[in-house]
Design a protein around this motif. Structure first.
Motif, PDB file in Angstrom:
ATOM      1  N   VAL A 140      -1.921   3.364  10.393  1.00 11.33           N
ATOM      2  CA  VAL A 140      -1.205   3.209   9.120  1.00 11.33           C
ATOM      3  C   VAL A 140      -0.327   4.447   8.950  1.00 11.33           C
ATOM      4  CG1 VAL A 140      -1.363   3.083   6.602  1.00 11.33           C
ATOM      5  CG2 VAL A 140      -2.956   1.766   7.993  1.00 11.33           C
TER       6      VAL A 140
ATOM      7  N   ILE B 233       2.211   6.506   6.393  1.00  6.19           N
ATOM      8  CA  ILE B 233       2.556   6.623   4.967  1.00  6.19           C
ATOM      9  C   ILE B 233       3.903   7.329   4.856  1.00  6.19           C
ATOM     10  CG2 ILE B 233       1.839   7.511   2.721  1.00  6.19           C
ATOM     11  CD1 ILE B 233      -1.066   7.444   3.794  1.00  6.19           C
TER      12      ILE B 233
ATOM     13  N   LEU C   1      -5.350   8.363  -0.256  1.00  6.08           N
ATOM     14  CA  LEU C   1      -6.362   8.349   0.809  1.00  6.08           C
ATOM     15  C   LEU C   1      -7.734   8.572   0.168  1.00  6.08           C
ATOM     16  CD1 LEU C   1      -4.386  10.635   3.280  1.00  6.08           C
ATOM     17  CD2 LEU C   1      -4.704   8.192   3.506  1.00  6.08           C
TER      18      LEU C   1
ATOM     19  N   VAL D  30      -6.726   3.766   3.370  1.00  8.04           N
ATOM     20  CA  VAL D  30      -5.516   3.955   2.557  1.00  8.04           C
ATOM     21  C   VAL D  30      -5.531   2.912   1.447  1.00  8.04           C
ATOM     22  CG1 VAL D  30      -2.984   3.972   2.535  1.00  8.04           C
ATOM     23  CG2 VAL D  30      -4.205   4.785   4.562  1.00  8.04           C
TER      24      VAL D  30
ATOM     25  N   THR E 257      -7.303  -0.149   6.288  1.00 16.19           N
ATOM     26  CA  THR E 257      -8.111   0.795   7.070  1.00 16.19           C
ATOM     27  C   THR E 257      -7.471   0.969   8.442  1.00 16.19           C
ATOM     28  OG1 THR E 257      -9.555  -0.866   8.076  1.00 16.19           O
ATOM     29  CG2 THR E 257     -10.257   0.029   5.940  1.00 16.19           C
TER      30      THR E 257
ATOM     31  N   ILE F  94      -4.164   7.592  10.984  1.00 16.60           N
ATOM     32  CA  ILE F  94      -3.288   7.590   9.799  1.00 16.60           C
ATOM     33  C   ILE F  94      -2.273   8.727   9.949  1.00 16.60           C
ATOM     34  CG2 ILE F  94      -3.181   7.907   7.289  1.00 16.60           C
ATOM     35  CD1 ILE F  94      -5.998   6.642   7.157  1.00 16.60           C
TER      36      ILE F  94
ATOM     37  N   LEU G 139      -6.311  11.953  11.219  1.00 14.20           N
ATOM     38  CA  LEU G 139      -5.242  12.125  10.232  1.00 14.20           C
ATOM     39  C   LEU G 139      -4.209  13.133  10.732  1.00 14.20           C
ATOM     40  CD1 LEU G 139      -4.187  11.421   7.343  1.00 14.20           C
ATOM     41  CD2 LEU G 139      -5.506  13.376   6.511  1.00 14.20           C
TER      42      LEU G 139
END
Length: 465
Positions: free
Chosen positions: A9, A11, A117, A123, A135, A139, A306
């Protein structure tokens, strides 16, 4: 509603985020990208692209005034500011909608909304239809940055503008104050000055374009002054008295004295602040230093799975750096072994008139780092193509390690240098030495020949000066 599961994912859908999403998808990952405002982020919608469209209009306007020099006739030269702005917005829109197409083509799921988060690998996205849970084991934070606002100098969109207000200027400033002489400040100063505004630039450091080589800064200052711009260095705007419908009185401190000057418009361009708030980063244990996420050379945050890329991860704040970090992180997640990005091999470009471009160490920084240097210079006036184009004002400068011949840095000012710098960028990536650059045959007549001559000059072998 059950959480939707993805491999990755992302962002933020700026030049870091959308490129990361494309590369992850190319590597076979199931990818979602979350964006709260526009696909393409600041760069495509409110930054790199629309500013270049404005500056191109100013450049053509400038050339029209020089028609006689080229044996041409142009009468009744003028401009239509709303039309200039409209063209810039059309260019931005065309590219922004192109990102939507790229997401579809690469089967990336786009979720429009505000992300947080809540936990590792999760997320939560607040959309206009409610909250959606995603999920992913990987990320990527690519939330970018926004303009820094100094107390008392905040933009109001009327008398005091941010870069966003300047991009959709409702009127032509007559007397303009630009606070800050980094790339954004200087580009707007150049644009409005070319269109006829009386422009004053205030820089708190001891020279304009402070990240550039001192010689290039000095050359730029001289050139801008010749164009009618006023440059105040080692100066600070302490206060703005705003008089709606009239203008602004600026209190400017310089050499220990405070003077007042009158302007009808002010543009504040004093740096940027990372978009780190309201994401839940502190709770996850992400380290934040002066509004930027602290990462290692592979953009890892220290929280498993992350990553942070682009402006949110710190300097240099450049779209091309963000894109390359996006590719690197996508490859890491996919189990590949990419090279880390070297900040010193990332070029900086400023699209003022004349243009400025550089890569690597300045002469001063190279000496500070303990190198014995060989420096080469070549002026545009010595280049046939530059003279034929009517662009004989400029300089190419190279900095080499005297011991090994490594190209430590290259710095340019003049027409089209933002295109030329790439030659030196490739040279640094390939770890080239002066010998290979000297043996490279540069085509004639081109402006790139000056890049060759600036290398030759560092070793006392220049041919045309």
């Amino acid at each position: 509603m059950a959480a939707r599961e993805f491999d990755v994912v992302v962002i933020g859908a700026g030049p870091g985020g959308y490129v990361a999403a494309i590369r992850a998808a190319q590597l076979g990952k199931n990818v979602a990208i979350v964006e709260r405002e526009h696909l393409g982020g600041i760069c495509l919608n409110w930054g790199c692209i629309p500013t270049k469209a404005l500056l191109r209009s100013a450049e053509v306007f400038h050339l029209m005034h020089r028609a006689k020099e080229f044996g041409l006739k142009a009468d009744g030269i003028g401009y239509d500011l709303p039309a200039v702005v409209a063209r810039s917005r059309t260019v931005a829109k065309q590219l922004s909608s192109g990102i939507g197409h790229l997401m579809k083509k690469n089967k990336v799921t786009v979720v429009m909304g505000e992300a947080t988060l809540p936990a590792k690998g999760r997320v939560s996205v607040k959309t206009d239809k409610g909250t959606e849970e995603l999920t992913a084991p990987g990320i990527i934070l690519a939330t970018g940055a926004r303009a820094r606002e100094l107390p008392g100098l905040e933009a109001d969109g009327d008398l005091v503008w941010s870069y966003k207000h300047a991009l959709v200027a409702k009127r032509m400033p007559k007397k303009l104050l630009v606070i800050g002489s980094g790339a954004i400040g200087i580009e707007f100063a150049s644009f409005f000055n070319t269109l006829g505004a009386d422009v004053t630039v205030v820089e708190v450091m001891d020279r304009i374009l402070p990240v550039e080589d001192a010689e290039i800064s000095a050359f730029a200052k001289k050139s801008f002054a010749k164009q009618g711009m006023k440059i105040l260095e080692k100066a600070a705007v302490k206060k703005l008295d705003r008089k709606p419908g009239v203008g602004v009185t600026a209190h400017i401190e310089s050499n220990g004295k405070v003077e007042t000057m009158e302007f009808d418009t002010v543009i504040s361009a004093v740096g940027i602040v990372g978009n780190v708030e309201n994401l839940g980063l502190e709770t996850l244990g992400v380290k934040i230093d002066r509004t930027h996420v602290v990462t290692d050379e592979y953009c890892r945050t220290g929280v498993e799975g992350l990553y942070a890329i682009g402006d949110i991860a710190g300097a240099p704040w450049l779209a091309h750096k963000a894109s390359h970090e996006g590719v690197m992180v996508a490859e890491l997640i996919a189990g590949r072994h990419p090279h880390p990005i070297k900040p010193n091999s990332i070029a900086g470009c400023t699209y003022c008139h004349p243009q400025v471009a550089s890569v690597g160490l300045t002469e001063a920084k190279a000496k500070e780092a303990g190198y014995t240097v060989k420096v080469g210079r070549f002026p545009f006036i010595g280049n046939g193509k530059a003279i034929a184009m009517g662009e004989a004002e400029g300089l190419v400068k190279t900095v080499f390690d005297a011991k090994t011949g490594e190209l430590l840095g290259a710095h340019m000012i003049g027409a089209e240098v933002t295109e030329m710098i790439q030659g030196y960028v490739i040279g640094r990536t390939l770890e080239t030495t002066e010998a290979e650059l000297m043996e490279t045959v540069f085509p004639h007549p081109t402006m790139s020949e000056m890049m060759h001559e600036a290398v030759l000059d560092a070793y006392g072998r220049a041919l045309h000066i």
